[in-house]
Design a protein around this motif. Structure first.
Motif, PDB file in Angstrom:
ATOM      1  N   LEU A  34       8.292   3.302  -3.078  1.00 32.35           N
ATOM      2  CA  LEU A  34       7.473   3.810  -4.168  1.00 32.35           C
ATOM      3  C   LEU A  34       7.793   5.262  -4.510  1.00 32.35           C
ATOM      4  CD1 LEU A  34       4.755   3.139  -5.878  1.00 32.35           C
ATOM      5  CD2 LEU A  34       3.761   4.742  -4.264  1.00 32.35           C
ATOM      6  N   GLU A  35       7.870   5.554  -5.805  1.00 26.32           N
ATOM      7  CA  GLU A  35       7.980   6.935  -6.281  1.00 26.32           C
ATOM      8  C   GLU A  35       6.601   7.361  -6.765  1.00 26.32           C
ATOM      9  OE1 GLU A  35      10.251   9.561  -9.725  1.00 26.32           O
ATOM     10  OE2 GLU A  35      11.060   7.618  -9.112  1.00 26.32           O
ATOM     11  N   ARG A  36       6.015   8.370  -6.126  1.00 25.51           N
ATOM     12  CA  ARG A  36       4.649   8.768  -6.442  1.00 25.51           C
ATOM     13  C   ARG A  36       4.537   9.405  -7.824  1.00 25.51           C
ATOM     14  NH1 ARG A  36       5.465  10.155  -1.056  1.00 25.51           N
ATOM     15  NH2 ARG A  36       4.245   8.858   0.364  1.00 25.51           N
ATOM     16  N   VAL A  37       3.394   9.229  -8.446  1.00 23.47           N
ATOM     17  CA  VAL A  37       3.124   9.895  -9.719  1.00 23.47           C
ATOM     18  C   VAL A  37       2.988  11.394  -9.476  1.00 23.47           C
ATOM     19  CG1 VAL A  37       1.488  10.109 -11.632  1.00 23.47           C
ATOM     20  CG2 VAL A  37       2.021   7.848 -10.692  1.00 23.47           C
ATOM     21  N   TYR A  38       2.224  11.765  -8.426  1.00 19.87           N
ATOM     22  CA  TYR A  38       2.125  13.159  -8.002  1.00 19.87           C
ATOM     23  C   TYR A  38       2.983  13.321  -6.754  1.00 19.87           C
ATOM     24  CZ  TYR A  38      -1.722  14.597 -11.068  1.00 19.87           C
ATOM     25  OH  TYR A  38      -2.494  14.941 -12.155  1.00 19.87           O
ATOM     26  N   GLY A  39       4.092  14.010  -6.899  1.00 25.33           N
ATOM     27  CA  GLY A  39       4.988  14.195  -5.762  1.00 25.33           C
ATOM     28  C   GLY A  39       4.476  15.192  -4.745  1.00 25.33           C
ATOM     29  N   LYS A  40       3.496  16.001  -5.140  1.00 22.28           N
ATOM     30  CA  LYS A  40       2.911  16.974  -4.219  1.00 22.28           C
ATOM     31  C   LYS A  40       1.439  17.136  -4.547  1.00 22.28           C
ATOM     32  CE  LYS A  40       4.296  20.891  -7.132  1.00 22.28           C
ATOM     33  NZ  LYS A  40       5.040  22.183  -7.151  1.00 22.28           N
ATOM     34  N   MET A  41       0.727  17.833  -3.673  1.00 28.76           N
ATOM     35  CA  MET A  41      -0.703  18.039  -3.851  1.00 28.76           C
ATOM     36  C   MET A  41      -0.972  18.973  -5.036  1.00 28.76           C
ATOM     37  SD  MET A  41      -2.434  16.366  -1.506  1.00 28.76           S
ATOM     38  CE  MET A  41      -3.979  17.258  -1.270  1.00 28.76           C
ATOM     39  N   PRO A  42      -2.107  18.780  -5.717  1.00 31.57           N
ATOM     40  CA  PRO A  42      -2.516  19.759  -6.733  1.00 31.57           C
ATOM     41  C   PRO A  42      -2.751  21.121  -6.080  1.00 31.57           C
ATOM     42  CG  PRO A  42      -3.807  17.728  -6.888  1.00 31.57           C
ATOM     43  CD  PRO A  42      -3.038  17.659  -5.605  1.00 31.57           C
ATOM     44  N   GLN A  43      -2.813  22.164  -6.891  1.00 33.28           N
ATOM     45  CA  GLN A  43      -3.030  23.507  -6.373  1.00 33.28           C
ATOM     46  C   GLN A  43      -4.474  23.690  -5.928  1.00 33.28           C
ATOM     47  OE1 GLN A  43      -0.829  26.250  -5.954  1.00 33.28           O
ATOM     48  NE2 GLN A  43       0.676  24.624  -6.235  1.00 33.28           N
ATOM     49  N   TRP A  44      -4.650  24.394  -4.796  1.00 34.95           N
ATOM     50  CA  TRP A  44      -5.987  24.725  -4.328  1.00 34.95           C
ATOM     51  C   TRP A  44      -6.694  25.577  -5.383  1.00 34.95           C
ATOM     52  CZ3 TRP A  44     -10.130  23.916  -1.744  1.00 34.95           C
ATOM     53  CH2 TRP A  44     -11.006  24.944  -1.406  1.00 34.95           C
ATOM     54  N   ASP A  73      -0.524   1.851 -15.719  1.00 36.00           N
ATOM     55  CA  ASP A  73       0.606   1.707 -16.643  1.00 36.00           C
ATOM     56  C   ASP A  73       1.909   1.429 -15.903  1.00 36.00           C
ATOM     57  OD1 ASP A  73      -1.048   2.175 -18.788  1.00 36.00           O
ATOM     58  OD2 ASP A  73      -0.442   4.269 -19.068  1.00 36.00           O
ATOM     59  N   LYS A  74       2.026   1.981 -14.702  1.00 34.44           N
ATOM     60  CA  LYS A  74       3.261   1.810 -13.928  1.00 34.44           C
ATOM     61  C   LYS A  74       3.400   0.390 -13.398  1.00 34.44           C
ATOM     62  CE  LYS A  74       5.939   4.292 -10.424  1.00 34.44           C
ATOM     63  NZ  LYS A  74       5.931   5.421  -9.474  1.00 34.44           N
ATOM     64  N   TYR A  75       2.262  -0.272 -13.157  1.00 35.95           N
ATOM     65  CA  TYR A  75       2.272  -1.649 -12.622  1.00 35.95           C
ATOM     66  C   TYR A  75       1.397  -2.533 -13.513  1.00 35.95           C
ATOM     67  CZ  TYR A  75       4.285   0.724  -8.643  1.00 35.95           C
ATOM     68  OH  TYR A  75       5.102   1.492  -7.835  1.00 35.95           O
ATOM     69  N   PRO A  76       1.801  -2.731 -14.767  1.00 29.26           N
ATOM     70  CA  PRO A  76       0.933  -3.397 -15.745  1.00 29.26           C
ATOM     71  C   PRO A  76       0.629  -4.859 -15.442  1.00 29.26           C
ATOM     72  CG  PRO A  76       3.145  -3.129 -16.637  1.00 29.26           C
ATOM     73  CD  PRO A  76       3.098  -2.343 -15.364  1.00 29.26           C
ATOM     74  N   SER A  77       1.459  -5.507 -14.641  1.00 34.62           N
ATOM     75  CA  SER A  77       1.237  -6.930 -14.351  1.00 34.62           C
ATOM     76  C   SER A  77       0.542  -7.155 -13.015  1.00 34.62           C
ATOM     77  CB  SER A  77       2.574  -7.687 -14.353  1.00 34.62           C
ATOM     78  OG  SER A  77       3.421  -7.208 -13.326  1.00 34.62           O
ATOM     79  N   GLU A  78       0.066  -6.058 -12.375  1.00 35.08           N
ATOM     80  CA  GLU A  78      -0.556  -6.169 -11.062  1.00 35.08           C
ATOM     81  C   GLU A  78      -1.986  -5.631 -11.094  1.00 35.08           C
ATOM     82  OE1 GLU A  78       2.109  -5.425  -7.603  1.00 35.08           O
ATOM     83  OE2 GLU A  78       3.399  -4.495  -9.111  1.00 35.08           O
ATOM     84  N   VAL A 101       0.840  -1.205   0.000  1.00 34.22           N
ATOM     85  CA  VAL A 101       0.000   0.000   0.000  1.00 34.22           C
ATOM     86  C   VAL A 101       0.869   1.247   0.000  1.00 34.22           C
ATOM     87  CG1 VAL A 101      -0.216  -0.112   2.518  1.00 34.22           C
ATOM     88  CG2 VAL A 101      -1.891   1.185   1.199  1.00 34.22           C
ATOM     89  N   SER A 102       0.400   2.293  -0.667  1.00 40.65           N
ATOM     90  CA  SER A 102       1.137   3.554  -0.767  1.00 40.65           C
ATOM     91  C   SER A 102       0.155   4.717  -0.868  1.00 40.65           C
ATOM     92  CB  SER A 102       2.031   3.565  -2.020  1.00 40.65           C
ATOM     93  OG  SER A 102       2.838   2.419  -2.090  1.00 40.65           O
ATOM     94  N   ILE A 103       0.583   5.877  -0.399  1.00 38.41           N
ATOM     95  CA  ILE A 103      -0.207   7.099  -0.533  1.00 38.41           C
ATOM     96  C   ILE A 103       0.127   7.763  -1.867  1.00 38.41           C
ATOM     97  CG2 ILE A 103      -0.489   9.448   0.368  1.00 38.41           C
ATOM     98  CD1 ILE A 103      -0.279   8.264   3.175  1.00 38.41           C
ATOM     99  N   GLU A 104      -0.901   8.208  -2.563  1.00 38.82           N
ATOM    100  CA  GLU A 104      -0.725   8.878  -3.856  1.00 38.82           C
ATOM    101  C   GLU A 104      -1.539  10.175  -3.857  1.00 38.82           C
ATOM    102  OE1 GLU A 104       0.044  10.494  -6.963  1.00 38.82           O
ATOM    103  OE2 GLU A 104       1.114   8.579  -6.845  1.00 38.82           O
ATOM    104  N   CYS A 105      -0.821  11.311  -3.903  1.00 40.21           N
ATOM    105  CA  CYS A 105      -1.480  12.617  -3.819  1.00 40.21           C
ATOM    106  C   CYS A 105      -2.429  12.874  -4.988  1.00 40.21           C
ATOM    107  CB  CYS A 105      -0.430  13.720  -3.750  1.00 40.21           C
ATOM    108  SG  CYS A 105       0.571  13.683  -2.236  1.00 40.21           S
ATOM    109  N   GLY A 106      -2.188  12.234  -6.124  1.00 46.87           N
ATOM    110  CA  GLY A 106      -3.050  12.433  -7.278  1.00 46.87           C
ATOM    111  C   GLY A 106      -4.454  11.900  -7.093  1.00 46.87           C
TER     112      GLY A 106
END
Length: 260
Positions: free
Chosen positions: A159-169, A189-194, A113-118
């Protein structure tokens, strides 16, 4: 003489996109008056129980294993994911288990499990009232603290996040919808076999339907409602090609209502 033919293999990738459980401010209107983070309500007890129950449902009805879980950093989503992951990893539970506290033994190797800001909430006044949102637009998520809420051993720290930071308010609704569609595809696309589970917000689940099913309007996504997507993957010469996502969830199923 050796064959020059190249073997081609195909398989399906599955993505489940799920809304968080029951949020506290919708059940206790007074909570927001004293909350330190009024824009980030936690779950009520019923929301935790619903999330755990949904995780157990996934184990029962999904014809595939979930390998990875990605989560919005809002605490209601982190708590939801924690309950779902505990259910997915449970090896032994109490007879009438209602939440992760009733898990006697679990296997953390089953899911990462991982947190993803996107995957975060729409950052605009349509989703978060201006009088509730932080004045400086900084939502102040303590990611390491949130990561500690997941069952021990399930966090993927590399894990390297797709969105490294939050979108703009004050992103627009269209911008947030484009973001949800983009992050669903980018993670797949990043984990095509999962097979993936994405824990996000109602609008994100809605986009997982309307973004991949033309001329569709989503009218309701219940707490812990979820959509199922799948696509065919073709492997040849060491390269993998992805087909288009198919929406498996019909209107009225899994807590989602939509029309075309």
């Amino acid at each position: 003489m050796a064959s020059t033919e190249t073997e081609t293999t195909t398989f399906y990738q599955n993505v489940v996109v799920m809304r968080h459980g029951d949020r506290k401010d919708n059940f206790d209107p007074t909570w927001i008056k004293t909350a330190e983070r009024p824009w980030d309500p936690p779950l009520v007890d019923n929301g935790m129980a619903r999330a755990f129950r949904t995780g157990r449902t996934f184990r029962t009805i999904l014809p595939f294993q979930i390998h990875r879980v990605f989560v919005s950093p809002f605490i209601r989503c982190v708590q939801t994911a924690s309950e779902v992951v505990a259910a997915l990893c449970a090896v032994d539970v109490e007879a009438n288990a209602k939440s992760s506290t009733d898990v006697i033994k679990f296997d953390p190797s089953k899911v990462k499990v991982s947190i993803e800001c996107g995957l975060c909430e729409m950052l605009n006044k349509e989703a978060i009232r201006v009088d509730v949102a932080p004045k400086d637009g900084n939502f102040g998520f303590d990611i390491p603290l949130l990561e500690n809420m997941f069952p021990i051993g399930t966090l993927d720290p590399s894990l390297e996040r797709v969105y490294g930071k939050m979108p703009q308010w004050e992103e627009t609704v269209d911008e947030s919808r484009s973001r949800y569609k983009q992050i669903i595809k980018a993670l797949a696309d990043k984990y095509p076999s999962e097979n993936l589970l994405l824990v996000t917000h109602g609008e994100g689940v809605g986009v997982s339907i309307s973004g991949f099913l033309e001329h569709t309007t989503v009218v309701e996504v219940e707490y812990c409602g979820y959509a199922e997507l799948k696509r065919i993957m073709t492997c040849k010469n060491g390269s993998t090609t992805a087909g288009n996502f198919l929406v498996l969830t019909k209107s009225g199923q899994s807590g989602i209502t939509y029309f075309d």
